[in-house]
Design a protein around this motif. Sequence first.
Motif, PDB file in Angstrom:
ATOM      1  N   GLY A  81       8.724  11.226  -4.397  1.00  0.00           N
ATOM      2  CA  GLY A  81       7.549  11.926  -4.830  1.00  0.00           C
ATOM      3  C   GLY A  81       7.002  11.575  -3.563  1.00  0.00           C
ATOM      4  N   ILE A  82       5.783  12.091  -3.006  1.00  0.00           N
ATOM      5  CA  ILE A  82       5.464  11.780  -2.029  1.00  0.00           C
ATOM      6  C   ILE A  82       3.977  11.930  -1.708  1.00  0.00           C
ATOM      7  N   SER A  83       3.485  10.375  -1.256  1.00  0.00           N
ATOM      8  CA  SER A  83       1.823  10.016  -1.259  1.00  0.00           C
ATOM      9  C   SER A  83       1.922  10.220   0.182  1.00  0.00           C
ATOM     10  N   ARG A  84       0.113  10.121   1.491  1.00  0.00           N
ATOM     11  CA  ARG A  84      -0.521  10.677   1.896  1.00  0.00           C
ATOM     12  C   ARG A  84      -0.331   8.973   2.406  1.00  0.00           C
ATOM     13  N   ASN A  85      -0.582   8.018   3.276  1.00  0.00           N
ATOM     14  CA  ASN A  85      -1.151   6.335   3.333  1.00  0.00           C
ATOM     15  C   ASN A  85      -0.842   6.166   4.548  1.00  0.00           C
ATOM     16  N   PRO A  86      -2.281   6.111   4.788  1.00  0.00           N
ATOM     17  CA  PRO A  86      -1.910   5.625   6.576  1.00  0.00           C
ATOM     18  C   PRO A  86      -1.558   4.189   6.796  1.00  0.00           C
ATOM     19  N   ALA A  87      -1.403   3.864   5.797  1.00  0.00           N
ATOM     20  CA  ALA A  87      -0.758   2.165   6.086  1.00  0.00           C
ATOM     21  C   ALA A  87       0.859   2.429   6.831  1.00  0.00           C
ATOM     22  N   THR A  88       1.579   3.197   6.620  1.00  0.00           N
ATOM     23  CA  THR A  88       2.637   3.647   6.962  1.00  0.00           C
ATOM     24  C   THR A  88       2.741   4.226   8.777  1.00  0.00           C
ATOM     25  N   ALA A  89       3.956   3.783   8.705  1.00  0.00           N
ATOM     26  CA  ALA A  89       4.537   4.451  10.639  1.00  0.00           C
ATOM     27  C   ALA A  89       4.172   5.637  10.470  1.00  0.00           C
ATOM     28  N   THR A  90       4.674   6.447   8.960  1.00  0.00           N
ATOM     29  CA  THR A  90       4.366   7.655   9.624  1.00  0.00           C
ATOM     30  C   THR A  90       3.240   8.478   8.861  1.00  0.00           C
ATOM     31  N   GLY A  91       2.674   8.413   8.009  1.00  0.00           N
ATOM     32  CA  GLY A  91       1.225   8.457   7.659  1.00  0.00           C
ATOM     33  C   GLY A  91       1.581   8.740   6.242  1.00  0.00           C
ATOM     34  N   TYR A  92       2.927   8.343   6.054  1.00  0.00           N
ATOM     35  CA  TYR A  92       3.232   9.253   4.601  1.00  0.00           C
ATOM     36  C   TYR A  92       3.987   7.844   4.506  1.00  0.00           C
ATOM     37  N   GLN A  93       4.237   7.501   2.707  1.00  0.00           N
ATOM     38  CA  GLN A  93       5.107   7.437   1.555  1.00  0.00           C
ATOM     39  C   GLN A  93       5.922   7.764   0.937  1.00  0.00           C
ATOM     40  N   VAL A  94       6.607   7.519   0.784  1.00  0.00           N
ATOM     41  CA  VAL A  94       8.144   7.778   0.236  1.00  0.00           C
ATOM     42  C   VAL A  94       7.929   7.151  -1.357  1.00  0.00           C
ATOM     43  N   LEU A  95       8.188   7.897  -2.165  1.00  0.00           N
ATOM     44  CA  LEU A  95       8.254   7.526  -3.730  1.00  0.00           C
ATOM     45  C   LEU A  95       9.454   7.745  -5.232  1.00  0.00           C
ATOM     46  N   PRO A  96      10.297   7.243  -4.705  1.00  0.00           N
ATOM     47  CA  PRO A  96      11.440   7.957  -4.978  1.00  0.00           C
ATOM     48  C   PRO A  96      11.451   6.757  -6.502  1.00  0.00           C
ATOM     49  N   GLU A  97      11.672   8.067  -7.483  1.00  0.00           N
ATOM     50  CA  GLU A  97      11.449   7.351  -9.404  1.00  0.00           C
ATOM     51  C   GLU A  97      13.109   7.998 -10.144  1.00  0.00           C
ATOM     52  N   PHE A  98      12.787   7.007 -10.849  1.00  0.00           N
ATOM     53  CA  PHE A  98      13.902   7.176 -12.099  1.00  0.00           C
ATOM     54  C   PHE A  98      12.535   7.362 -13.461  1.00  0.00           C
ATOM     55  N   VAL A  99      13.117   8.790 -13.965  1.00  0.00           N
ATOM     56  CA  VAL A  99      11.815   8.362 -15.620  1.00  0.00           C
ATOM     57  C   VAL A  99      12.874   8.851 -16.166  1.00  0.00           C
ATOM     58  N   VAL A 100      12.185   8.543 -17.795  1.00  0.00           N
ATOM     59  CA  VAL A 100      13.327   9.021 -18.692  1.00  0.00           C
ATOM     60  C   VAL A 100      11.258   8.917 -19.604  1.00  0.00           C
ATOM     61  N   ALA A 101      11.344  10.292 -20.233  1.00  0.00           N
ATOM     62  CA  ALA A 101      10.295  11.104 -21.113  1.00  0.00           C
ATOM     63  C   ALA A 101      10.838  10.758 -22.554  1.00  0.00           C
TER      64      ALA A 101
ATOM     65  N   LEU B  38       9.718   9.818  11.826  1.00  0.00           N
ATOM     66  CA  LEU B  38       9.197  11.141  11.172  1.00  0.00           C
ATOM     67  C   LEU B  38      10.286  12.059  11.169  1.00  0.00           C
ATOM     68  N   ASP B  39      11.843  11.995  11.568  1.00  0.00           N
ATOM     69  CA  ASP B  39      12.786  12.618  11.301  1.00  0.00           C
ATOM     70  C   ASP B  39      13.827  12.234  10.480  1.00  0.00           C
ATOM     71  N   GLY B  40      13.494  10.887  10.379  1.00  0.00           N
ATOM     72  CA  GLY B  40      14.186   9.976   9.199  1.00  0.00           C
ATOM     73  C   GLY B  40      13.481  10.791   7.464  1.00  0.00           C
ATOM     74  N   LEU B  41      12.315  10.911   7.704  1.00  0.00           N
ATOM     75  CA  LEU B  41      11.750  11.311   6.762  1.00  0.00           C
ATOM     76  C   LEU B  41      12.023  12.469   6.687  1.00  0.00           C
ATOM     77  N   LEU B  42      11.591  13.508   7.405  1.00  0.00           N
ATOM     78  CA  LEU B  42      11.680  15.137   7.677  1.00  0.00           C
ATOM     79  C   LEU B  42      13.674  15.264   6.745  1.00  0.00           C
ATOM     80  N   GLU B  43      14.167  14.011   7.142  1.00  0.00           N
ATOM     81  CA  GLU B  43      15.700  14.437   6.693  1.00  0.00           C
ATOM     82  C   GLU B  43      15.515  14.081   5.062  1.00  0.00           C
ATOM     83  N   ILE B  44      15.017  12.930   4.884  1.00  0.00           N
ATOM     84  CA  ILE B  44      14.524  12.610   3.707  1.00  0.00           C
ATOM     85  C   ILE B  44      13.977  13.654   2.646  1.00  0.00           C
ATOM     86  N   ILE B  45      13.098  14.547   2.810  1.00  0.00           N
ATOM     87  CA  ILE B  45      12.599  15.823   2.050  1.00  0.00           C
ATOM     88  C   ILE B  45      13.344  16.595   1.884  1.00  0.00           C
ATOM     89  N   LYS B  46      14.275  16.606   3.362  1.00  0.00           N
ATOM     90  CA  LYS B  46      15.043  18.001   2.623  1.00  0.00           C
ATOM     91  C   LYS B  46      15.581  18.139   1.861  1.00  0.00           C
TER      92      LYS B  46
END
Lengths: 161, 161
Positions: B31-51, B128-136
């Motif tokens: 997941g990813i959300s906007r978060n002005p408190a981070t260096a990039t303005g985004y927060q990456v939210l990895p998650e493992f889920v079983v429903a 931002l470069d690292g974040l871009l790679e993560i998103i890809k």
Amino acid sequence: MLASSLKVNKMDISPDWVVGFIDGEGCFLIGISRNPATATGYQVLPEFVVARHRRDVQVLYALKRFFRCGVVRPDHSDRYAYRVRDLQGLRKVCDFFLKHPLKTKKRIDFKRFHRILTMIEQGKHMSLDGLLEIIKIGLSIGNQPHLKQVLLEIQQRLRAG
Amino acid sequence: MLASSLKVNKMDISPDWVVGFIDGEGCFLIGISRNPATATGYQVLPEFVVARHRRDVQVLYALKRFFRCGVVRPDHSDRYAYRVRDLQGLRKVCDFFLKHPLKTKKRIDFKRFHRILTMIEQGKHMSLDGLLEIIKIGLSIGNQPHLKQVLLEIQQRLRAG
């Protein structure tokens, strides 16, 4: 060379993995069709099914090798299904899950399915009374609305004598 | 008496069962959300889920005990979900699946997920470069359309310098 490539493609699966995977993905179904050649006019069709996207067809073949029965065939859309329909094969599948119980509540469906298989093995599906009992148990396995119509038909025939 | 009842309710699950069940039911999400408190303005939210349906909540608690992390909470409708979101917990989950590989093609999603987790542990998500790679990489894990919009935004910012 060929033997070696085939070996690479063969997937080893353990009893515990199979239980976990079927807890997630397996279905125990009771089908029924009209068949004038049978004593009751109906044929009960118990079935064990696992369907997956075609990218996982290898896992379905691994299950086929594991249970030593059933077939892997294309299902609708981009899916494949591993299906066991013959009584000897279903007996093998049931014996496995009797020895290695499912962990999720699917084990309740399995118990009902096994009860029906045993009744068929005993020939109870050949009388209307037996068939009625089988359908009632079948209806308690999840959502199988096609059984409801046949239930009503048989109840009507039994009332009519 | 209480301890004994609790014991009865505790479900034993083995590593192989967990692998089989997660091959069927587990999801590795980015997941990813906007978060002005981070260096990039985004927060990456990895998650493992079983429903699962609430009737199987016991299995979700068994997974929580097994991995010694995460939470079990009501999900939408009549479902419950076991979720791991914190990095320490996700490291435990990933270490388990590195040692006990998934059998289905879900292991490809897992490998990508693990690569992203490692990048986050190394702090690469803070540029931002690292974040871009993560998103890809995240976009290559199944269908995660929410990442697409953020990808476009970051590419624009990088082009703008």
